[in-house]
Scaffold this motif. Sequence first.
Motif, short mmCIF file in Angstrom:
data_model
loop_
_atom_site.label_atom_id
_atom_site.label_comp_id
_atom_site.label_asym_id
_atom_site.label_seq_id
_atom_site.Cartn_x
_atom_site.Cartn_y
_atom_site.Cartn_z
N ALA A 4 30.25 -0.31 129.26
CA ALA A 4 29.40 -0.58 128.41
C ALA A 4 27.63 -1.70 128.51
O ALA A 4 26.84 -1.67 129.15
CB ALA A 4 29.03 0.42 126.96
N VAL A 5 29.56 -2.66 128.20
CA VAL A 5 28.30 -3.80 127.21
C VAL A 5 27.50 -4.70 128.83
O VAL A 5 26.54 -5.08 128.73
CB VAL A 5 29.11 -4.88 127.50
CG1 VAL A 5 28.89 -6.39 126.95
CG2 VAL A 5 29.84 -4.46 125.63
N VAL A 6 28.27 -4.53 130.20
CA VAL A 6 27.98 -5.59 131.73
C VAL A 6 27.55 -4.73 132.44
O VAL A 6 26.73 -4.89 133.38
CB VAL A 6 29.30 -6.47 131.92
CG1 VAL A 6 28.85 -7.68 131.08
CG2 VAL A 6 30.10 -5.58 132.83
N GLY A 7 28.24 -3.15 132.15
CA GLY A 7 27.20 -2.61 133.61
C GLY A 7 27.92 -2.26 134.22
O GLY A 7 27.76 -1.84 135.77
N TRP A 8 29.40 -2.37 134.56
CA TRP A 8 30.58 -2.67 135.45
C TRP A 8 30.60 -0.72 135.92
O TRP A 8 30.76 0.49 134.73
CB TRP A 8 31.35 -3.20 135.34
CG TRP A 8 31.87 -4.30 135.91
CD1 TRP A 8 30.72 -5.43 136.11
CD2 TRP A 8 32.82 -5.34 135.11
NE1 TRP A 8 31.22 -6.69 136.66
CE2 TRP A 8 32.44 -6.89 135.59
CE3 TRP A 8 34.02 -5.65 134.39
CZ2 TRP A 8 33.16 -7.61 135.40
CZ3 TRP A 8 34.06 -6.17 133.79
CH2 TRP A 8 34.35 -7.04 134.42
N LYS A 9 30.81 -0.51 136.86
CA LYS A 9 31.71 0.22 137.47
C LYS A 9 32.97 0.71 137.83
O LYS A 9 33.31 -0.20 137.51
CB LYS A 9 30.71 0.95 139.36
CG LYS A 9 29.73 1.05 138.61
CD LYS A 9 28.39 1.98 140.40
CE LYS A 9 29.45 0.96 142.03
NZ LYS A 9 28.08 1.00 142.71
N VAL A 10 33.14 1.81 137.74
CA VAL A 10 35.39 1.70 137.37
C VAL A 10 35.71 2.43 138.72
O VAL A 10 35.03 3.99 138.98
CB VAL A 10 35.26 2.47 136.32
CG1 VAL A 10 37.15 2.74 136.53
CG2 VAL A 10 34.93 1.63 134.77
N GLN A 11 36.83 2.17 139.20
CA GLN A 11 37.20 2.68 140.52
C GLN A 11 39.02 2.79 139.71
O GLN A 11 39.37 1.48 139.83
CB GLN A 11 37.22 1.79 141.42
CG GLN A 11 37.97 2.00 142.36
CD GLN A 11 37.92 2.16 144.09
OE1 GLN A 11 37.64 0.27 144.03
NE2 GLN A 11 38.64 2.12 145.27
N GLY A 12 39.25 3.85 139.85
CA GLY A 12 40.90 3.58 139.47
C GLY A 12 41.76 3.19 140.08
O GLY A 12 41.14 3.60 141.66
N ILE A 13 42.93 2.73 140.02
CA ILE A 13 43.96 2.77 140.68
C ILE A 13 45.54 3.25 140.39
O ILE A 13 45.52 3.20 139.38
CB ILE A 13 44.10 0.96 140.80
CG1 ILE A 13 42.78 0.09 141.29
CG2 ILE A 13 44.81 0.35 142.16
CD1 ILE A 13 42.30 0.79 143.13
N ASP A 14 46.16 3.69 141.34
CA ASP A 14 46.92 4.83 140.80
C ASP A 14 47.80 3.12 140.81
O ASP A 14 48.53 3.12 141.58
CB ASP A 14 47.23 5.72 142.07
CG ASP A 14 48.20 6.51 141.43
OD1 ASP A 14 49.16 6.07 140.46
OD2 ASP A 14 48.84 7.05 142.78
#
Length: 132
Positions: free
Chosen positions: A34-44
């Motif tokens: 929310a703050v810096v606009g990063w997208k997220v990729q989950g790592i199992d």
Amino acid sequence: MTDGSPVPSPQPGSIAWTDLTVADAAGIRDFYAAVVGWKVQGIDMGGYEDFCMIPAAGQTPAAGICHARGTNADLPPVWLIYILVESVDDAVRRCADNGGSVLVQPRSMGHGRFCVIKDPAGAICGLYQQQV
């Protein structure tokens, strides 16, 4: 590189990665998204997910946000840089010889080994050795 040249491999002494390890990685992941606009990729991680954080306009991860579990259980909750070294064990010996201390002993993780040290001024960083 945008001219099609191969991207050089990171060299010893370069910053190889940056991680934040906290108890509530999902909540902190959402904060930085929310703050810096990063997208997220989950790592199992085998029963839970840690996260690679990717710039909004990019595809290459910029940092990681991890749960304080498993091999990360005793890492401090700070943005921790990992400096690439040829040998973690040799670097740990040089750290002690030069007035530093080891906070997290060398251990294997993934395709490498890492440790966490404190320099004589009290600053903390990780050292990372890539294994092939």
